[in-house]
Structure formats: C-alpha cells, structure tokens
Design an enzyme around this catalytic site. Structure first.
Site, PDB file in Angstrom:
ATOM      1  N   GLY A  10     -72.115  51.744 -25.630  1.00  0.00           N
ATOM      2  CA  GLY A  10     -71.783  53.013 -26.273  1.00  0.00           C
ATOM      3  C   GLY A  10     -71.733  52.815 -27.774  1.00  0.00           C
ATOM      4  CD  GLN A  57     -68.964  51.939 -32.761  1.00  0.00           C
ATOM      5  OE1 GLN A  57     -69.284  52.685 -31.842  1.00  0.00           O
ATOM      6  NE2 GLN A  57     -68.735  50.653 -32.593  1.00  0.00           N
ATOM      7  CB  CYS A  95     -65.386  47.741 -30.272  1.00  0.00           C
ATOM      8  SG  CYS A  95     -65.968  49.033 -31.388  1.00  0.00           S
ATOM      9  CG  LEU A  96     -71.661  47.268 -30.198  1.00  0.00           C
ATOM     10  CD1 LEU A  96     -72.884  48.183 -30.225  1.00  0.00           C
ATOM     11  CD2 LEU A  96     -72.064  45.856 -29.809  1.00  0.00           C
ATOM     12  CG  HIS A 116     -64.402  52.238 -26.685  1.00  0.00           C
ATOM     13  ND1 HIS A 116     -63.841  50.976 -26.675  1.00  0.00           N
ATOM     14  CD2 HIS A 116     -65.191  52.278 -27.794  1.00  0.00           C
ATOM     15  CE1 HIS A 116     -64.269  50.297 -27.737  1.00  0.00           C
ATOM     16  NE2 HIS A 116     -65.101  51.063 -28.419  1.00  0.00           N
ATOM     17  CD  GLU A 117     -68.507  54.324 -27.782  1.00  0.00           C
ATOM     18  OE1 GLU A 117     -68.509  54.525 -29.014  1.00  0.00           O
ATOM     19  OE2 GLU A 117     -68.546  53.182 -27.283  1.00  0.00           O
ATOM     20  CG  HIS A 146     -65.457  54.450 -32.112  1.00  0.00           C
ATOM     21  ND1 HIS A 146     -65.015  53.553 -33.052  1.00  0.00           N
ATOM     22  CD2 HIS A 146     -65.933  53.716 -31.074  1.00  0.00           C
ATOM     23  CE1 HIS A 146     -65.219  52.312 -32.594  1.00  0.00           C
ATOM     24  NE2 HIS A 146     -65.754  52.382 -31.388  1.00  0.00           N
TER      25      HIS A 146
HETATM   26 NI    NI Z   1     -66.283  50.802 -30.100  1.00  0.00          NI
END
Ligand code: NI
Length: 229
Positions: free
Chosen positions: A45, A50, A89-90, A131-132, A135
């Site tokens: 995701g 991000q 998380c990226l 989670h997304e 963000h």
């Molecule tokens: Ni993340």
C-alpha cells in the site's frame, strides 16, 4: 515511473492531507506511478503523503492481487473485534511493530474514474486500508503502538536524516571542487593556446630549434675530430 518515497521525519508525513478536488488524467497517472513505486519497493500500500503530496489518495494491492485506488476515502464502520498484526511501512524502512486494530472496516471512496464505491474488508485488506487511511491524517502506525518504541524510532530516523544531509553536503562540496578544478584546467589550456600564438613565444621556440640544430651539428663536428685521432 518510480517516485521518491518520503521518510519518517519529513513534514509531509505529519500533515493532514486535503481532499482531491478533480479526478483527471494527472491523478490517474499519479496512481499508476504510485503502483510502480510501491511494487518496486515490495510494498502492499502507498499513500500520497509518502510520495510528497498532501492529498487524500492511496493505492493498495492486497493478497488478492487486485489494484485498488482510494480517493477521498472515509472509513464509515469498524468492527468491535480487533486483532494483532506486525506492520511495516515504506516510509519507515527496517522497522516493524505489532499493532492492534479493528478486524473489519467499511470504507467509502472514489475510484480512479471518480466512481463512488463502498467496500467491506477484513483480514489483510482491512489492515492495509486502515494503515493507509491513517497516512492521510498524518498518522503513522508507530503512533498506535508502544510510545517508547515510537520515540526511539523517531530519534533513530532523525539521526539517519542528519547523516544523509551531511553526506549530501560533502557530495555537493566535492562537485563544487571538481567544477573549480575543471575551470582552472580550462583557463590554463586557453593560456597555453594564447601563448602559442604570441610572436615572442614563436621567436623563443625558433631560437630553441636553432640551438638544438647547433647542438646536433656540434656533436657531428666533435665526432669528426675524434675520428681523425
Ligand atoms: Ni505506511
């Protein structure tokens, strides 16, 4: 096209993103670039903050391999039951933590063509959606875990960013040094070319040639004398 992924410590990850006002080709291209970026980074995701954009959109590819785009999403229902899952998380590479969240969610959003949809999700998909969606509100999963771990991780990334900034500065200084050297070399080359056209220099070279010729002839003369003896 693969985009740069922002890291913990960058302001955009902590801002509340604003709604997407127009779903056009630019937004669709952005969604495609986000899929490319996410796949290249082995993610499941990715949310707009991000990739440095504070707008309300995220993309997901869960375990069913379906590409899903969520624009201006709203979680309208969450289950009472919660579950634990280890999240990463990226934007926080090499960090993982078990986080407790509702097991099921219902989300409403627009797709990449501006079409509204409602999705009831559970399991892995429900986890990623939450989670997304976080963000988009400037919330990271570590905020939902152990506060000490969050503080430690934040400090760790701060130091990492400082080291990266120092490295970038050193690299920039090296580039400037190389540019100065290249300029100096060019100046010397131009000087050399100008000197070679200077009549005085030409005379000196002619004199040097004459001297060389005299030296050569002198050697032959000496040779002759030696030969006679
Ligand atoms: Ni993340």
């Amino acid at each position: 096209m693969v985009l740069n992924i922002t890291k913990l410590g960058e302001d955009v990850l902590r801002q509340k993103a604003t709604p997407v006002t127009e779903i056009n080709d630019d937004i669709r291209k952005l969604a495609e670039d986000m899929f490319d970026t996410m796949i290249a980074a082995n993610g499941v995701g990715l949310a707009c903050p991000q990739v440095g954009l504070s707008i309300r959109m995220f993309v997901i590819i869960a375990d069913d391999d379906v590409r899903r785009v969520f624009i201006n999403p709203q979680i309208i229902k969450t289950s009472e039951e919660t579950c634990d899952y280890e999240e990463g998380c990226l934007s926080l590479p090499q960090v993982w933590e078990v986080i407790n969240r509702p097991e099921k969610v219902t989300v409403q959003a627009l797709d990449q063509n501006g079409k509204p949809f409602t999705l009831e999700a559970d399991g892995f998909l429900a986890r990623i959606i939450q989670h997304e969606n976080d963000h988009l509100d400037g919330i990271l999963y570590i905020d939902r875990g152990d506060p000490d771990f969050a503080a430690k991780t934040t400090e760790q990334f701060k130091k990492r960013a400082e080291r990266a900034a120092e490295k970038a500065k050193a690299k920039e200084e090296e580039i400037q040094k190389q540019e100065r050297l290249a300029k100096e070399a060019k100046r010397l080359q131009e000087q050399l070319e100008a000197d070679s056209k200077d009549p005085n220099r030409v005379k000196i070279r002619e004199a040097e040639n004459t001297l060389n010729q005299i030296a050569t002839i002198s050697k032959e003369i000496n040779f002759g004398e030696c030969d006679e003896k």
